[in-house]
Design a protein around this motif. Sequence first.
Motif, PDB file in Angstrom:
ATOM      1  N   ALA A 151      46.016  56.066  70.729  1.00 46.62           N
ATOM      2  CA  ALA A 151      44.540  56.492  70.770  1.00 46.62           C
ATOM      3  C   ALA A 151      44.727  56.587  68.892  1.00 46.62           C
ATOM      4  O   ALA A 151      45.514  57.544  68.240  1.00 46.62           O
ATOM      5  CB  ALA A 151      44.402  57.868  71.553  1.00 46.62           C
ATOM      6  N   ALA A 152      43.247  56.870  69.299  1.00 43.25           N
ATOM      7  CA  ALA A 152      42.494  57.831  67.451  1.00 43.25           C
ATOM      8  C   ALA A 152      41.621  58.717  67.797  1.00 43.25           C
ATOM      9  O   ALA A 152      40.661  58.590  68.011  1.00 43.25           O
ATOM     10  CB  ALA A 152      42.132  56.420  66.395  1.00 43.25           C
ATOM     11  N   SER A 159      46.759  59.275  66.245  1.00 47.34           N
ATOM     12  CA  SER A 159      46.397  59.979  65.699  1.00 47.34           C
ATOM     13  C   SER A 159      45.267  60.898  66.116  1.00 47.34           C
ATOM     14  O   SER A 159      44.460  61.082  66.845  1.00 47.34           O
ATOM     15  CB  SER A 159      45.097  59.561  63.970  1.00 47.34           C
ATOM     16  OG  SER A 159      44.533  58.972  64.523  1.00 47.34           O
ATOM     17  N   PHE A 160      45.557  62.198  65.946  1.00 43.80           N
ATOM     18  CA  PHE A 160      45.015  62.963  66.319  1.00 43.80           C
ATOM     19  C   PHE A 160      44.513  63.932  65.609  1.00 43.80           C
ATOM     20  O   PHE A 160      45.425  65.061  64.725  1.00 43.80           O
ATOM     21  CB  PHE A 160      45.184  64.277  67.793  1.00 43.80           C
ATOM     22  CG  PHE A 160      45.105  64.897  68.611  1.00 43.80           C
ATOM     23  CD1 PHE A 160      43.984  65.229  69.293  1.00 43.80           C
ATOM     24  CD2 PHE A 160      45.438  66.009  68.259  1.00 43.80           C
ATOM     25  CE1 PHE A 160      43.695  65.596  70.192  1.00 43.80           C
ATOM     26  CE2 PHE A 160      44.860  67.900  68.746  1.00 43.80           C
ATOM     27  CZ  PHE A 160      43.722  67.051  69.745  1.00 43.80           C
ATOM     28  N   ASP A 171      43.627  73.493  61.130  1.00 41.69           N
ATOM     29  CA  ASP A 171      43.359  72.125  62.135  1.00 41.69           C
ATOM     30  C   ASP A 171      45.206  71.745  61.736  1.00 41.69           C
ATOM     31  O   ASP A 171      46.198  72.315  61.534  1.00 41.69           O
ATOM     32  CB  ASP A 171      43.601  71.794  59.854  1.00 41.69           C
ATOM     33  CG  ASP A 171      42.355  71.987  59.899  1.00 41.69           C
ATOM     34  OD1 ASP A 171      41.032  70.608  59.685  1.00 41.69           O
ATOM     35  OD2 ASP A 171      41.691  72.604  59.438  1.00 41.69           O
ATOM     36  N   PHE A 172      44.943  71.556  63.509  1.00 42.52           N
ATOM     37  CA  PHE A 172      46.376  70.255  63.455  1.00 42.52           C
ATOM     38  C   PHE A 172      45.530  69.179  64.117  1.00 42.52           C
ATOM     39  O   PHE A 172      44.827  68.715  63.798  1.00 42.52           O
ATOM     40  CB  PHE A 172      46.286  70.807  65.291  1.00 42.52           C
ATOM     41  CG  PHE A 172      47.471  69.852  65.592  1.00 42.52           C
ATOM     42  CD1 PHE A 172      48.560  70.793  65.165  1.00 42.52           C
ATOM     43  CD2 PHE A 172      47.132  69.673  66.971  1.00 42.52           C
ATOM     44  CE1 PHE A 172      49.359  70.423  66.436  1.00 42.52           C
ATOM     45  CE2 PHE A 172      48.519  69.019  67.782  1.00 42.52           C
ATOM     46  CZ  PHE A 172      49.859  69.407  66.808  1.00 42.52           C
ATOM     47  N   ARG A 173      46.836  68.194  62.995  1.00 43.65           N
ATOM     48  CA  ARG A 173      46.558  67.329  63.281  1.00 43.65           C
ATOM     49  C   ARG A 173      47.913  66.473  63.213  1.00 43.65           C
ATOM     50  O   ARG A 173      49.232  66.924  63.075  1.00 43.65           O
ATOM     51  CB  ARG A 173      46.884  66.609  60.782  1.00 43.65           C
ATOM     52  CG  ARG A 173      46.582  64.841  61.422  1.00 43.65           C
ATOM     53  CD  ARG A 173      45.869  64.710  58.942  1.00 43.65           C
ATOM     54  NE  ARG A 173      44.301  65.581  58.890  1.00 43.65           N
ATOM     55  CZ  ARG A 173      43.340  65.190  58.884  1.00 43.65           C
ATOM     56  NH1 ARG A 173      43.351  63.653  58.954  1.00 43.65           N
ATOM     57  NH2 ARG A 173      42.960  66.269  58.137  1.00 43.65           N
ATOM     58  N   VAL A 174      47.803  65.281  63.792  1.00 36.08           N
ATOM     59  CA  VAL A 174      49.448  64.979  63.885  1.00 36.08           C
ATOM     60  C   VAL A 174      49.177  63.058  64.228  1.00 36.08           C
ATOM     61  O   VAL A 174      48.579  62.667  64.481  1.00 36.08           O
ATOM     62  CB  VAL A 174      49.986  65.295  65.647  1.00 36.08           C
ATOM     63  CG1 VAL A 174      49.238  64.825  66.398  1.00 36.08           C
ATOM     64  CG2 VAL A 174      51.484  64.647  65.964  1.00 36.08           C
ATOM     65  N   ALA A 232      54.820  60.903  68.841  1.00 42.13           N
ATOM     66  CA  ALA A 232      56.432  61.330  69.570  1.00 42.13           C
ATOM     67  C   ALA A 232      57.670  61.967  68.761  1.00 42.13           C
ATOM     68  O   ALA A 232      57.681  62.951  68.741  1.00 42.13           O
ATOM     69  CB  ALA A 232      57.314  60.710  70.376  1.00 42.13           C
ATOM     70  N   ALA A 233      57.524  61.578  67.448  1.00 40.98           N
ATOM     71  CA  ALA A 233      57.978  62.019  66.856  1.00 40.98           C
ATOM     72  C   ALA A 233      58.118  63.795  66.493  1.00 40.98           C
ATOM     73  O   ALA A 233      59.214  63.828  65.963  1.00 40.98           O
ATOM     74  CB  ALA A 233      58.791  61.036  65.526  1.00 40.98           C
ATOM     75  N   THR A 234      56.499  63.437  66.112  1.00 44.27           N
ATOM     76  CA  THR A 234      56.436  64.956  65.126  1.00 44.27           C
ATOM     77  C   THR A 234      56.446  66.027  66.005  1.00 44.27           C
ATOM     78  O   THR A 234      56.722  67.155  65.770  1.00 44.27           O
ATOM     79  CB  THR A 234      54.820  65.101  64.480  1.00 44.27           C
ATOM     80  OG1 THR A 234      55.096  64.154  63.332  1.00 44.27           O
ATOM     81  CG2 THR A 234      54.080  66.186  64.331  1.00 44.27           C
TER      82      THR A 234
END
Length: 275
Positions: free
Chosen positions: A119-120, A156-157, A174-177, A182-184
């Motif tokens: 998903a993005a 990406s989220f 700001d929360f970005r992953v 999964a690894a993050t």
Amino acid sequence: MPAAQRVAGLGRLLCGKSGGRTRLRRLYQDGSAKIRLPAVQGDPLEAVLINTAGGLTGGDRLGWTIEVGADASACITTQACEKVYRAAADRAETSVGLRVAPGGRIAWLPQETIVFNRAAFARRLDVELARDAEALVLEATLFGRLAMGERAVDGSFHDRWRVHQDGTLIHAEDFRVGPDIAATLQRRAAAGGALAIATLLLVSPQAENLLEPARAIVGDPGIGGWGGASFLSVGRSGKLLARLCASDGYQLRERLVPLVELLNGRAGLPKLWSL
């Protein structure tokens, strides 16, 4: 190939105090964005947001604007969890604008967002509070559904919050992953392996008094997951910030439900949360 049809929705609600209670003043809905108002006996006014598209994927756009008048009170939730599906191209975007006049209060309590693999998604939350207005703001996210054998591995989220009170910025994050979600999330500095996370922000003069009860819920060793809660003075008010992490959505709700009940006072949980 013709371009695929994309979701486009816009919903706006304005409420104000009249005759001793909060009442609807203006309602606008366009596209897939629908708003329903369950019957309630008194304040707060309850509104349920519905995305009739059944979810979001790349290129979809959804926007909500809620305005609460002076001395009025509103509780906003969603009909169900919002699902963000795999994006073939572009990203799905949701924007939320909350405005509260003097003496007003808003509880923004949507149900969880479920992020599927590849998903993005980008979500923007802007809150404008008058000097003595109050707000309880929640966003909870599940990166997959373990019970269904689903997990968000890639994608990406991005979650962006900006909260102003009396014209002053009092909270920003700001929360970005991604792209390796999964690894993050496995990293200790991120989520420590959690797949379900939630952030709650309470802006209220009563926030400091609720800190220790909130910490007792967040840090209860008998309930799965982990997290923390803190308090900061902001002008004549204060803000309580709580974060929850859990292995799945069920364990997240075990602490999220009593925490929302505590921070939302007599209004408690939105009715749909108990269905």
